[in-house]
Enzyme design. Structure first.
Site, PDB file in Angstrom:
ATOM      1  N   ASP A  93      12.644 -42.344  33.212  1.00  0.00           N
ATOM      2  CA  ASP A  93      11.989 -42.474  34.506  1.00  0.00           C
ATOM      3  C   ASP A  93      11.321 -43.845  34.573  1.00  0.00           C
ATOM      4  O   ASP A  93      11.225 -44.560  33.581  1.00  0.00           O
ATOM      5  CB  ASP A  93      11.009 -41.330  34.764  1.00  0.00           C
ATOM      6  CG  ASP A  93       9.854 -41.295  33.786  1.00  0.00           C
ATOM      7  OD1 ASP A  93       9.704 -42.245  33.013  1.00  0.00           O
ATOM      8  OD2 ASP A  93       9.107 -40.312  33.807  1.00  0.00           O
ATOM      9  N   ASP A 267      14.440 -31.711  35.202  1.00  0.00           N
ATOM     10  CA  ASP A 267      13.716 -31.993  33.962  1.00  0.00           C
ATOM     11  C   ASP A 267      12.286 -31.500  34.111  1.00  0.00           C
ATOM     12  O   ASP A 267      11.767 -31.402  35.228  1.00  0.00           O
ATOM     13  CB  ASP A 267      13.691 -33.495  33.664  1.00  0.00           C
ATOM     14  CG  ASP A 267      12.549 -34.188  34.397  1.00  0.00           C
ATOM     15  OD1 ASP A 267      11.499 -34.433  33.770  1.00  0.00           O
ATOM     16  OD2 ASP A 267      12.683 -34.454  35.613  1.00  0.00           O
ATOM     17  N   CYS A 305      17.813 -12.386  23.430  1.00  0.00           N
ATOM     18  CA  CYS A 305      18.081 -13.794  23.129  1.00  0.00           C
ATOM     19  C   CYS A 305      18.747 -13.922  21.757  1.00  0.00           C
ATOM     20  O   CYS A 305      18.367 -13.237  20.801  1.00  0.00           O
ATOM     21  CB  CYS A 305      16.779 -14.592  23.156  1.00  0.00           C
ATOM     22  SG  CYS A 305      16.983 -16.348  22.796  1.00  0.00           S
ATOM     23  N   CYS A 307      18.966 -16.965  20.133  1.00  0.00           N
ATOM     24  CA  CYS A 307      18.607 -18.267  19.572  1.00  0.00           C
ATOM     25  C   CYS A 307      18.178 -18.111  18.110  1.00  0.00           C
ATOM     26  O   CYS A 307      17.931 -17.001  17.624  1.00  0.00           O
ATOM     27  CB  CYS A 307      17.491 -18.933  20.386  1.00  0.00           C
ATOM     28  SG  CYS A 307      15.825 -18.308  20.068  1.00  0.00           S
ATOM     29  N   CYS A 310      14.844 -16.173  17.623  1.00  0.00           N
ATOM     30  CA  CYS A 310      14.884 -14.725  17.849  1.00  0.00           C
ATOM     31  C   CYS A 310      15.748 -13.995  16.825  1.00  0.00           C
ATOM     32  O   CYS A 310      15.526 -12.818  16.543  1.00  0.00           O
ATOM     33  CB  CYS A 310      15.372 -14.439  19.264  1.00  0.00           C
ATOM     34  SG  CYS A 310      14.191 -14.923  20.540  1.00  0.00           S
ATOM     35  N   HIS A 336      12.846 -21.807  21.079  1.00  0.00           N
ATOM     36  CA  HIS A 336      13.192 -20.658  21.929  1.00  0.00           C
ATOM     37  C   HIS A 336      13.146 -21.011  23.410  1.00  0.00           C
ATOM     38  O   HIS A 336      14.077 -20.690  24.170  1.00  0.00           O
ATOM     39  CB  HIS A 336      12.264 -19.474  21.661  1.00  0.00           C
ATOM     40  CG  HIS A 336      12.397 -18.398  22.690  1.00  0.00           C
ATOM     41  ND1 HIS A 336      13.424 -17.483  22.687  1.00  0.00           N
ATOM     42  CD2 HIS A 336      11.662 -18.143  23.808  1.00  0.00           C
ATOM     43  CE1 HIS A 336      13.321 -16.691  23.750  1.00  0.00           C
ATOM     44  NE2 HIS A 336      12.258 -17.070  24.441  1.00  0.00           N
TER      45      HIS A 336
END
Length: 378
Positions: A93, A267, A305, A307, A310, A336
């Protein structure tokens, strides 16, 4: 152009679009969420972890990297990609938001903005030309034009003057951009909550033919219905053959609603920031893992989940780490949350492909709890 957009499909149910953004450092599918790595790092995450969870692009910050370590050092290292060992795409940015949000003492002039370093108090000056020079040194795939970020709410007269200044600055950014062959420069549509000013800003910027466009000045305190209304009136004014980026938006409901309104890129620091306080996004809503009720809960943060967090660690263990200020705890919650949003965007893309994003929204909102009167959002 260094950055191009490829349209793949439009959802018949909602009008949301599936596509790809091509950059010098790779291609990623859209709609997409970009993790934020302000100081050339997504807090507590390694580039390898981000890649493994499916991040195609990350965001870094011009203002902060200008101050530390300095754009000249990043350039000497071979650019931001080599400096931080990230092989995917990067967006920087312009630094405008930080100038207006971190510095209480600032003076806006036509030439640029005088302000003070929020760390040392040193007097600094940032102009469209300076912002372009710094971003050319950093070498990101996508750069942002330097714009004024007005407060919310703001009077119409103030906002009109701000929009017109942002348009003039956008022209100067284009003139100062030295690497159009390998860095795409996006214009930023401003205008606050005023539809007429959003239209004016979009008209000004699209006439300059940027390779992509961002919508700024939203998610700054306005109600969600105002943000959605501004998207509905602004997005159709932007070219269909170029990427559309909604800046600073990362709550799960806003990602889905933004995609439905034609946004390709998002974002936000939200998932990493709340993770450091022990707050997790789950398929059933917000979960504050540091709460006492999880002290003997040996289940995962989110049973739906898959991931790494998890699959391997319990709520009780993560609560213990977070309460003990152990860095590993916030690494697990951060992993996560980022995985959750990246997976959500994969689900959004799949729903667009199957012409059922509207149905997906209703199912997701119902399970997440957004439809409940007592729903706690972020």
């Amino acid at each position: 152009m260094a950055v191009t957009y490829e349209h793949i499909k439009t959802c018949k149910q909602t009008g949301a679009r599936l596509g790809k953004v091509h950059t010098p450092h790779g291609t990623f599918e859209t709609p997409a969420f970009m993790p934020v790595g302000t100081l050339a790092t997504v807090k507590t995450m390694s580039p390898e972890e981000l890649e493994s969870m499916g991040a195609g692009m990350i965001l870094s910050n011009t203002y902060h990297l200008w101050l530390r370590p300095g754009a000249d050092i990043v350039e000497e290292a071979g650019g931001l990609h080599k400096f931080m060992n990230w092989k995917g795409s990067i967006l920087t940015d312009s630094g405008g938001f930080q100038v207006f949000s971190l510095s209480d003492l600032r003076k806006i002039e036509e030439e640029g903005v005088h302000f003070r370093n929020h760390i040392s108090g040193e007097k600094l000056f940032l102009s469209p030309e300076k912002a372009m020079h710094i971003q050319n040194q950093l070498g990101a795939d996508i750069m942002m034009a330097f714009d004024e970020c007005p407060p919310y709410p703001a009077e119409h007269k103030y906002m009109k003057d701000s929009v017109e200044r942002t348009s003039r600055w956008a022209e100067r950014c284009l003139s100062a951009h030295k690497r159009p062959h390998d860095q795409g420069l996006f214009g930023i549509v401003q205008g606050g909550e005023y539809e007429d000013l959003r239209k004016q800003s979009a008209r000004d910027l699209t006439s300059l033919d940027f390779p992509g466009y961002a919508i700024g000045g939203l998610s700054v305190g306005e109600p969600k219905d105002v943000m959605n209304r501004m998207l509905e009136s602004t997005t159709p004014l932007l070219p269909t053959d170029k990427p559309r980026y909604l800046m600073g938006v990362g709550s799960p409901d806003s990602l889905v609603d933004g995609a439905i309104r034609g946004i390709d890129m998002f974002d936000c620091v939200l998932p990493t920031r709340i993770a450091r306080n022990g707050t997790c996004m789950t398929s059933n809503g917000r979960l504050v893992v540091r709460n006492a009720k999880f002290a003997r809960d040996f289940g995962p943060i989110d049973e739906n989940c898959d991931c790494h967090t998890c699959r391997n660690y319990s709520r009780a263990y993560i609560r213990h780490l977070v309460k003990s200020n152990e860095t590993f705890g916030i690494r697990l919650t951060t992993y996560h949350n980022l995985y959750f949003l990246l997976k959500l965007m994969r689900q959004v893309r799949e729903a667009i492909k199957e012409d059922r994003l509207g149905d997906f929204r209703e199912e997701f909102f119902e399970q997440y709890g957004f439809n409940r009167p007592d729903a706690k959002n972020f």
